[in-house]
Design a protein around this motif. Sequence first.
Motif: not given
Length: 304
Positions: A35-38, A168-174, A228-229, A270-271
């Motif tokens: 999280i911190v690195a991202s 959208g960048e979080v939701e679309l790929p996940t 990284p999101v 998973l990551l």
Amino acid sequence: MAAPRTDSSALIFDDFQSTSSAGFWFAAVAAPVFIVASLVYLRLKGVVGNDKYLNTARRSRRCEVAVLAWRVAVTAFVLVQVFAFSFDDEWDLAFFTLWNFLILALYFVFGTAVSCMNVRMAPDEVIAVNYRRSLPNVEYTPPAAKEPTASSPSTVHRCFSVTHQVLGEVELPTAVFLSVVVWAYLAPSETFSDWTDYNSIVHHAFNSVFMVTDFLVGGYGINPHHFPVVIVLTSLYTIWHLIGNAEYGIIAYEFFKTDDDAFIPTLLGLLAGVVVAYFLMFGMSRLKQKCCACCETSTADGTV
């Protein structure tokens, strides 16, 4: 230790995992580090050059109204599903599916707001002028483009647009990755009929359909520096699941048992999977951008 009890078809309580296992400590240390690195990477690279991804298409007010109508309809449907949830306590959010669906709701709420602002500032028609058209051996001086005037985006409009883009960048790929995991792995490995009820279809299929459709008709693009999101979201969920298990023995997914030897490679897999999904969506974003550019070029040439 008491036998695990199941309060729903999948969520398990009282299946406490050891807090001294290698899997637990790996996740407890690695997730905050990720999280911190991202966040540091996003601070350094995520802001630079993002403007070109906020709006990749020039569209008329008629097109923006059509997108707005789509988003209003989907937002209403998604919010009805959200309000139908019965959250007795915070641990009802043990499933990543619900995290994903709540982000979906936020995405469409912000998307609807952005579309309202886009409708207000969009020109009645988009006029494309091809400045390279000329007759053979005749010097051609292109006329001034008579572009319809459109108001400039306000600070609020920009903030909403950036928030909508990042959601959208979080939701679309996940969402796409979640659907693939469910229908290609979880459902076939368990009783398939358990995954075909209304809620499962909405949360594991409609979410991807809604997101892919909205992304294709939406104006924003995927910024490759924002990958990284999805790592932040996955890491936050991992921490949440660790706390839930330590407190109540919650196990939302069998592969999230930290005592198992396969937990660490599974978590890393998973990551890697969500990151790969992100860049696949970035590839789709590039294709969309090229299609929009081709359409504008064709309009300027008078071929459409």
